[in-house]
Scaffold this active site. Structure first.
Site, mmCIF file in Angstrom:
data_model
loop_
_atom_site.group_PDB
_atom_site.id
_atom_site.type_symbol
_atom_site.label_atom_id
_atom_site.label_comp_id
_atom_site.label_asym_id
_atom_site.label_seq_id
_atom_site.Cartn_x
_atom_site.Cartn_y
_atom_site.Cartn_z
ATOM 1 N N HIS A 36 58.158 75.280 0.033
ATOM 2 C CA HIS A 36 57.983 76.354 -0.939
ATOM 3 C C HIS A 36 58.623 76.069 -2.299
ATOM 4 C CE1 HIS A 36 57.209 78.480 2.885
ATOM 5 N NE2 HIS A 36 56.349 79.154 2.142
ATOM 6 N N HIS A 43 50.984 74.099 4.289
ATOM 7 C CA HIS A 43 51.462 74.462 5.622
ATOM 8 C C HIS A 43 50.686 75.654 6.167
ATOM 9 C CE1 HIS A 43 53.868 76.732 2.699
ATOM 10 N NE2 HIS A 43 53.930 77.686 3.632
ATOM 11 N N HIS A 80 54.789 82.580 9.019
ATOM 12 C CA HIS A 80 54.382 81.249 9.467
ATOM 13 C C HIS A 80 54.605 81.134 10.971
ATOM 14 C CE1 HIS A 80 56.178 81.055 5.416
ATOM 15 N NE2 HIS A 80 55.123 80.312 5.132
ATOM 16 N N GLU A 98 59.362 93.071 12.130
ATOM 17 C CA GLU A 98 59.352 93.732 10.827
ATOM 18 C C GLU A 98 59.113 95.234 10.905
ATOM 19 O OE1 GLU A 98 57.076 91.928 7.722
ATOM 20 O OE2 GLU A 98 57.691 89.905 8.292
ATOM 21 N N GLU A 127 53.589 79.108 -2.926
ATOM 22 C CA GLU A 127 52.943 79.122 -1.619
ATOM 23 C C GLU A 127 51.770 78.158 -1.701
ATOM 24 O OE1 GLU A 127 53.983 80.406 1.017
ATOM 25 O OE2 GLU A 127 55.062 82.248 0.584
ATOM 26 N N GLU A 129 49.243 77.270 1.239
ATOM 27 C CA GLU A 129 49.041 77.581 2.643
ATOM 28 C C GLU A 129 47.579 77.504 3.057
ATOM 29 O OE1 GLU A 129 52.747 80.648 3.273
ATOM 30 O OE2 GLU A 129 50.814 81.527 2.744
#
EC number: 5.3.3.2
Length: 187
Positions: A36, A43, A80, A98, A127, A129
């Site tokens: 990052h 990723h 992730h 969360e 990011e 991704e």
């Protein structure tokens, strides 16, 4: 920039993410902070969109302590998967961590899309991704948000948000959520 040049006390410096090619094939593990910062490393990631039975989406405001896109509004959760974990397993884990939501509260959690994106955030990082999108419907909307992860929650009529995102600009939506929403063919 390597993690040596960044604050190594940050919890991300002690975690790994799965590096992938453009087709989401695994290429090994990489330090989460390295993935990052600087030019970043592509990723694997996911974003999950939870709906109630009235087709409202649950948006979560990212906590102010997040390195990237702090206080921005996101789809329900994003993160992730770790090595050996499926996208569904990772999503189930994040929903519980969360929001205090367990699998008995929703049905049909499934991957509905996958896309690659790269976005920089201020001077803090980026990011890059290959992001899976997962969706499910909550039949029990009881929530117990973790204040370390979430600063706020909001139920929003999904079609109104998709058709008129300009009405919600003050929310500062996370880029991966905006992409997932624009591409959504499920609803």
């Amino acid at each position: 920039m390597s993690s040596d040049a960044v604050d190594e006390t940050h919890e991300n410096a002690r975690q790994e993410v799965i590096a992938v090619d453009a087709d989401d094939n695994e290429e090994g593990l990489v330090n989460r902070l390295d993935a990052h910062t600087g030019d970043g490393v592509r990723h694997r990631a996911f974003t999950a969109l939870l709906f109630d039975e009235n087709d409202r989406i649950l948006l979560a405001q990212r906590a102010a302590n997040k390195r990237l896109w702090d206080t921005h509004w996101d789809g329900t959760v994003a993160s992730h998967p770790v090595e050996g974990q499926t996208q569904v397993e990772a999503t189930e884990e994040r929903l519980e961590e969360e929001l205090g939501v367990d699998p008995s509260q929703y049905q049909n959690l499934r991957v509905t899309d996958r896309f690659e994106y790269k976005r920089y955030y201020e001077n803090a990082g980026l990011e890059w991704e290959v992001c899976a999108v997962l969706q499910a419907t909550l039949h029990d909307t009881s929530l117990e948000p973790n204040p370390e992860e979430v600063d706020g929650l909001m139920w929003v009529p999904y079609e109104r948000l998709r058709e008129h995102p300009e009405y919600y600009r003050q929310l500062r939506l996370c880029p991966w959520f905006e992409i997932a929403m624009r591409r959504d063919e499920e609803r």
